[in-house]
Every structure is written in C-alpha cells, then in structure tokens.
Design a protein around this motif. Structure first.
Motif, PDB file in Angstrom:
ATOM      1  N   LEU A 154       0.835  -1.203   0.000  1.00 16.43           N
ATOM      2  CA  LEU A 154       0.000   0.000   0.000  1.00 16.43           C
ATOM      3  C   LEU A 154       0.868   1.251   0.000  1.00 16.43           C
ATOM      4  O   LEU A 154       0.553   2.241  -0.675  1.00 16.43           O
ATOM      5  CB  LEU A 154      -0.930  -0.008   1.219  1.00 16.43           C
ATOM      6  CG  LEU A 154      -1.852   1.207   1.347  1.00 16.43           C
ATOM      7  CD1 LEU A 154      -2.771   1.322   0.134  1.00 16.43           C
ATOM      8  CD2 LEU A 154      -2.667   1.136   2.628  1.00 16.43           C
ATOM      9  N   SER A 155       1.965   1.219   0.731  1.00 16.37           N
ATOM     10  CA  SER A 155       2.863   2.383   0.799  1.00 16.37           C
ATOM     11  C   SER A 155       3.350   2.782  -0.592  1.00 16.37           C
ATOM     12  O   SER A 155       3.405   3.979  -0.927  1.00 16.37           O
ATOM     13  CB  SER A 155       4.071   2.066   1.685  1.00 16.37           C
ATOM     14  OG  SER A 155       3.659   1.620   2.959  1.00 16.37           O
ATOM     15  N   ARG A 156       3.690   1.783  -1.407  1.00 21.55           N
ATOM     16  CA  ARG A 156       4.170   2.086  -2.766  1.00 21.55           C
ATOM     17  C   ARG A 156       3.067   2.708  -3.610  1.00 21.55           C
ATOM     18  O   ARG A 156       3.316   3.644  -4.384  1.00 21.55           O
ATOM     19  CB  ARG A 156       4.706   0.816  -3.421  1.00 21.55           C
ATOM     20  CG  ARG A 156       6.048   0.353  -2.860  1.00 21.55           C
ATOM     21  CD  ARG A 156       6.635  -0.774  -3.672  1.00 21.55           C
ATOM     22  NE  ARG A 156       5.864  -2.011  -3.522  1.00 21.55           N
ATOM     23  CZ  ARG A 156       6.078  -2.899  -2.566  1.00 21.55           C
ATOM     24  NH1 ARG A 156       7.021  -2.702  -1.654  1.00 21.55           N
ATOM     25  NH2 ARG A 156       5.363  -4.012  -2.501  1.00 21.55           N
ATOM     26  N   GLU A 157       1.844   2.218  -3.472  1.00 21.51           N
ATOM     27  CA  GLU A 157       0.724   2.794  -4.225  1.00 21.51           C
ATOM     28  C   GLU A 157       0.476   4.242  -3.812  1.00 21.51           C
ATOM     29  O   GLU A 157       0.238   5.109  -4.660  1.00 21.51           O
ATOM     30  CB  GLU A 157      -0.546   1.962  -4.012  1.00 21.51           C
ATOM     31  CG  GLU A 157      -0.499   0.573  -4.622  1.00 21.51           C
ATOM     32  CD  GLU A 157      -0.433   0.617  -6.139  1.00 21.51           C
ATOM     33  OE1 GLU A 157      -1.042   1.523  -6.739  1.00 21.51           O
ATOM     34  OE2 GLU A 157       0.242  -0.256  -6.727  1.00 21.51           O
ATOM     35  N   ILE A 158       0.520   4.494  -2.510  1.00 28.68           N
ATOM     36  CA  ILE A 158       0.303   5.861  -2.024  1.00 28.68           C
ATOM     37  C   ILE A 158       1.418   6.783  -2.507  1.00 28.68           C
ATOM     38  O   ILE A 158       1.174   7.928  -2.909  1.00 28.68           O
ATOM     39  CB  ILE A 158       0.222   5.879  -0.480  1.00 28.68           C
ATOM     40  CG1 ILE A 158      -0.975   5.043   0.007  1.00 28.68           C
ATOM     41  CG2 ILE A 158       0.110   7.307   0.041  1.00 28.68           C
ATOM     42  CD1 ILE A 158      -2.316   5.486  -0.521  1.00 28.68           C
ATOM     43  N   LYS A 159       2.658   6.301  -2.505  1.00 34.26           N
ATOM     44  CA  LYS A 159       3.784   7.113  -2.997  1.00 34.26           C
ATOM     45  C   LYS A 159       3.586   7.471  -4.466  1.00 34.26           C
ATOM     46  O   LYS A 159       3.830   8.616  -4.885  1.00 34.26           O
ATOM     47  CB  LYS A 159       5.101   6.371  -2.810  1.00 34.26           C
ATOM     48  CG  LYS A 159       6.328   7.161  -3.276  1.00 34.26           C
ATOM     49  CD  LYS A 159       7.608   6.373  -3.115  1.00 34.26           C
ATOM     50  CE  LYS A 159       8.813   7.214  -3.529  1.00 34.26           C
ATOM     51  NZ  LYS A 159       8.730   7.684  -4.930  1.00 34.26           N
ATOM     52  N   ASN A 160       3.140   6.510  -5.280  1.00 33.30           N
ATOM     53  CA  ASN A 160       2.909   6.784  -6.698  1.00 33.30           C
ATOM     54  C   ASN A 160       1.824   7.844  -6.886  1.00 33.30           C
ATOM     55  O   ASN A 160       1.941   8.725  -7.748  1.00 33.30           O
ATOM     56  CB  ASN A 160       2.519   5.500  -7.422  1.00 33.30           C
ATOM     57  CG  ASN A 160       3.669   4.517  -7.522  1.00 33.30           C
ATOM     58  OD1 ASN A 160       4.832   4.915  -7.450  1.00 33.30           O
ATOM     59  ND2 ASN A 160       3.360   3.240  -7.671  1.00 33.30           N
ATOM     60  N   LEU A 161       0.766   7.762  -6.071  1.00 33.19           N
ATOM     61  CA  LEU A 161      -0.300   8.768  -6.147  1.00 33.19           C
ATOM     62  C   LEU A 161       0.238  10.152  -5.790  1.00 33.19           C
ATOM     63  O   LEU A 161      -0.052  11.147  -6.465  1.00 33.19           O
ATOM     64  CB  LEU A 161      -1.447   8.392  -5.202  1.00 33.19           C
ATOM     65  CG  LEU A 161      -2.264   7.145  -5.561  1.00 33.19           C
ATOM     66  CD1 LEU A 161      -3.232   6.810  -4.431  1.00 33.19           C
ATOM     67  CD2 LEU A 161      -3.032   7.349  -6.860  1.00 33.19           C
ATOM     68  N   LYS A 162       1.030  10.208  -4.726  1.00 35.02           N
ATOM     69  CA  LYS A 162       1.578  11.505  -4.303  1.00 35.02           C
ATOM     70  C   LYS A 162       2.558  12.066  -5.337  1.00 35.02           C
ATOM     71  O   LYS A 162       2.603  13.283  -5.550  1.00 35.02           O
ATOM     72  CB  LYS A 162       2.244  11.362  -2.935  1.00 35.02           C
ATOM     73  CG  LYS A 162       1.255  11.159  -1.798  1.00 35.02           C
ATOM     74  CD  LYS A 162       1.865  11.381  -0.435  1.00 35.02           C
ATOM     75  CE  LYS A 162       2.858  10.322  -0.083  1.00 35.02           C
ATOM     76  NZ  LYS A 162       3.324  10.442   1.320  1.00 35.02           N
ATOM     77  N   ASP A 163       3.318  11.184  -5.975  1.00 37.39           N
ATOM     78  CA  ASP A 163       4.244  11.655  -7.018  1.00 37.39           C
ATOM     79  C   ASP A 163       3.488  12.323  -8.166  1.00 37.39           C
ATOM     80  O   ASP A 163       3.916  13.368  -8.687  1.00 37.39           O
ATOM     81  CB  ASP A 163       5.077  10.488  -7.550  1.00 37.39           C
ATOM     82  CG  ASP A 163       6.158  10.040  -6.573  1.00 37.39           C
ATOM     83  OD1 ASP A 163       6.433  10.793  -5.617  1.00 37.39           O
ATOM     84  OD2 ASP A 163       6.721   8.949  -6.769  1.00 37.39           O
ATOM     85  N   ASP A 164       2.355  11.735  -8.558  1.00 37.05           N
ATOM     86  CA  ASP A 164       1.554  12.330  -9.632  1.00 37.05           C
ATOM     87  C   ASP A 164       0.976  13.680  -9.204  1.00 37.05           C
ATOM     88  O   ASP A 164       0.954  14.637  -9.986  1.00 37.05           O
ATOM     89  CB  ASP A 164       0.415  11.382 -10.033  1.00 37.05           C
ATOM     90  CG  ASP A 164       0.917  10.168 -10.804  1.00 37.05           C
ATOM     91  OD1 ASP A 164       2.051  10.230 -11.320  1.00 37.05           O
ATOM     92  OD2 ASP A 164       0.189   9.171 -10.889  1.00 37.05           O
TER      93      ASP A 164
END
Length: 458
Positions: A154-164
C-alpha cells in the motif's frame, strides 16, 4: 533521549520458550548488568547470539538464557535492542523482566516497540498497522493480506499517487510563485490526464474495501428461523461439535452462541440465534430482539425452515425480519417426511430466497452442498481471495475517499479555469490526506489511538 523499555513479547501460558524484549539507548548497558556469559553484550556485534544466565543485581541466577543483540539502526525499532529467550511459562519470563526493570528499564506501553519503529523510520504508519493485522490474522489468507501491507504494498501505491499530485503541483506553483519566469501556458490537458489517472488508481484501490474488510474483520453468518426448526442442530453440525443445547422444546435458545471457522479463505463467525416469533415471554422477547440485531449485523444469513412442522406462522415473522437480506434458504430434517402441502409453500419461498438446500443435522446429508452455496455467496459478494489486497483498513478508505474528492475538485477547477491558487489548494489537501495514511502527517492523538490496539511487547 527516550527511555529504555522492556516487556514480555510472547503470549502468557505454558510454552517451551518465552522472550523478553529490551529496546532503547541503554538496552545493551542495562542487559549487561543482569547477563552473565563468556562475553559481554557490549563487546558483541549486531545480530549475535550469546548463551549465559540472567542474574539479579546481587548475582543470584534467575534463568539460563540465550540473548540476541541488535545494534541500531539494524534493529526492528531502529534502536539498540536485546531479546532474551528464557524458559517458557509465566514465572521465568516475569522473573527475567523484573530484574531487567530493576536494572534501569521501564515497562513498555502497548505497541511501543512498533511505535518506535515508526518514529525511527523503520516502518511507515500503514506498515505499522499491518503488524497488528498480522498478529490478529484469523486465516492464512488474511495473514497474506497483512503481510503484503507490511512489505509496503500500500505504501508504494500511495507514494505513486503523491508523485503524480506533486508533478501537477510543480506546474501550478511555479506559475504562482514565479509568474515572470514562466512563459508557456498552463498545460491543462496534461494536468487533467494526470489527475484522471490518479482518480482511476484510487478507484481501483477503493474497489477492494469490501473484500479487504471481510479478510481483516471477518464475516458474520447467523442461522435464523422460527423456534425449534433445527437452528442449533445445524449450528452443531457445521462446527462438528456439540456447542448449542438441542431440545424439542420451542424457544430453548434465549441468547446467541457463536463460533469461528474458515471457508474459502474468509474468517467466518457462525451464530446460533433465538427463534423468531411474536411472544409475550419477557426472557424470550430479549432473545428475539438479539436475533433481530444479528440480522442487521449479518453479512449472509442462513434462513432455515422445517418442512416437517405445521407451525408456519413463525416463518412469516422470520420472513418479515429478513427483508432485503442476502439469505441461503435451508430446509432442515431432510431425513424426515415433509408435512402435506409443504411443497406449495416451498415454491413461494424459493421465488423469494432462491434455491432451497435440504439438510439433515442427524445424517449430515446436504451439509457439503450448503457450505458450497455459502462459499459461492462469499465469492459473489466479496470476490475470490486475490493474491494482493492492499486496502483493508477503514481509516485508509476514508482518507482515500477524501483525497479523491479533492482531486475531483482540482480537476473541476481546471475545466472551469479558476484560480491556480485554488486548484493548488485542493491538490495540497489531497496530498495531505494521503500523508495521513503513511504517517508523514500524523498527530499524537492518532498515533496513541492506533498503537493502543497493540499488545504490550509488540
């Protein structure tokens, strides 16, 4: 400087071994005061194991132990740590803990080891919550789900969202802060495409919330019907043991009994309930009220009807209570002959509740088919056990929903060409909600609430 903490990390009761954990700046020094071996802990490297004895401050032996040394930052908490493996049972572990506390440590609060791991950057907040979920797992499937989150899925998914989101903010805030240095127009179409992608990714995660809750919290399946239709007998037959009292007297069950098992990877709680009927008996009325409450809480209901009984008025009351609920219609006592005319009523029941599954709690006939039907209901309602579920926590669900709404507001602002500052505000709000999931933004009250769920020693 934080205190050095200590606690028993293993469950109470009889066992071969128990573990006492120590963590903090003085963990090695404190443990050396009560450890006697061929080598001191301070002279040992990280991830080393030493054999010796725990002694009290007067040198009296307490227990023979094996001690593991973990030096910061290569430890679970990110601090110096010691794990003392002593003989099992509550007495040796308590005695070891007592002398460690007398040497200068203090007793740990619930979840304080994991909280320190979070504060020291060893885990983010979603991973820390997964530690508790892993401990509380009820099935192998729910354990795998928790492990995926602990590994950072989940942490990786949230990081990808924040990067966008940050890439969009960079475009907006450059124009807000340095308008004279930016000559090109705002790339509206590109920003909208990025935000559309963010919304789609959030929607994919939110699709998991029902099945995630099912694996994390389990599902309730009450057995419901009129008095003396065979609810308790079916409950016992499903469990394979005599848990509920069975008599020929209607209204025997006045309170619900529950038991847990696993089916299709889902943790289930089956509930034997009081018979549904209109009654003036005050005690039985309380039981009926509890049954009605179980119906409201239920994820799936086993609705049981007795084909050998002429007391169908109780079934009418049951049917009123079961309106709009997902039921598996079950006919009990299939080893006996139905009363005359029952087939006519069965047609109406199947039109309302679907196929009826004939069962006999005495001969076990029909039980495999009933359990298969329940399994199909679970898969239809919640999906099969997937390889990767990332969203199981209602806190995460609510924060993702809030972030999604802010993204939609930002996208609307781009469509209507409102102020860049307002669009930027919505995107910063979205990022802030995502930060709460992983803990970049988390107040003390939130942390206290989360870690208070943990046991002492974790």
């Amino acid at each position: 400087m934080q205190d050095t903490i200590a606690a028993i990390a293993t469950a109470p009761g009889t066992s071969a071994l128990s573990i006492v954990r120590v963590s903090g700046e003085s963990a090695i020094q404190i443990s050396d005061r009560v450890f006697q071996g061929k080598k001191t802990l301070k002279d040992s490297g990280t991830h080393t194991v030493l054999h010796g004895f725990i002694v009290d401050l007067d040198g009296k032996p307490i227990d023979e132990v094996v001690v593991s040394v973990f030096l910061h930052p290569a430890s679970f908490t990110g601090e110096d740590g010691v794990e003392i493996t002593c003989h099992g049972g509550s007495v040796p572990a308590k005695a070891v803990l007592k002398v460690v506390l007398s040497a200068g440590a203090r007793i740990a609060e619930p979840g304080e080891f994991t909280k320190r791991a979070f504060l020291n950057g060893k885990l983010d907040l979603s991973q820390a919550e997964a530690v508790c979920d892993l401990i509380e797992s009820k099935t192998e499937a729910s354990m795998r789900v928790a492990l995926k989150q602990l590994e950072g899925g989940l942490s990786r998914e949230i990081k990808n969202l924040k990067d966008d989101i940050l890439s969009c903010l960079a475009e907006l805030e450059a124009r807000i802060d340095f308008p004279e240095d930016v000559e090109s127009p705002l790339p509206v179409d590109a920003l909208k495409k990025t935000l559309n992608g963010v919304v789609l990714k959030i929607d994919e995660l939110l699709k998991q919330k029902s099945i995630g809750r099912a694996f994390r919290e389990g599902l309730r399946i009450p057995i419901v019907g009129g008095p003396n239709v065979g609810k308790s007998s079916l409950f016992n037959a499903i469990l394979g043991e005599e848990r509920a009292i069975v008599t020929e007297v209607p209204g025997t069950t006045r309170d619900f009994i529950e038991a847990s098992m696993e089916l299709e990877g889902f943790p289930l709680t089956f509930v034997d309930t009081a018979g549904l009927r209109e009654t003036k008996d005050p005690v039985e009325t309380k039981g009926v009220e509890k049954t009605e409450g179980e119906i409201q809480r239920a994820d799936i209901i086993i609705y049981i009807v007795d084909p050998t009984s002429t007391r169908q008025e109780s079934n009418e009351y049951s049917q009123r209570c079961l309106a709009a609920k997902d039921c598996v219609l079950t006919l009990s006592k299939s080893d006996l002959k139905p009363v005359a005319g029952f087939e006519n009523g069965l047609v109406w029941l199947e039109e309302r509740f679907g196929r009826a599954y004939k069962t006999s709690s005495l001969t076990k006939e029909g039980l495999p088919g009933l359990m298969t039907a329940i399994g199909e209901k679970l898969k239809d309602g919640f999906g099969s056990a997937p390889e990767e579920i990332l969203l199981t926590n209602m806190r995460h669900v609510q924060l993702l929903e809030k972030a999604r709404e802010e993204i939609l507001q930002a996208r609307l602002g781009l469509n209507e060409k409102i102020w860049d500052e307002l669009i930027s505000f919505h995107l910063n709000e979205a990022k802030s909600f995502l930060d709460e999931i992983t803990g970049e933004k988390a107040g003390g009250d939130l942390l206290d609430r989360i870690f208070s769920r943990f046991c002492v020693g974790k």
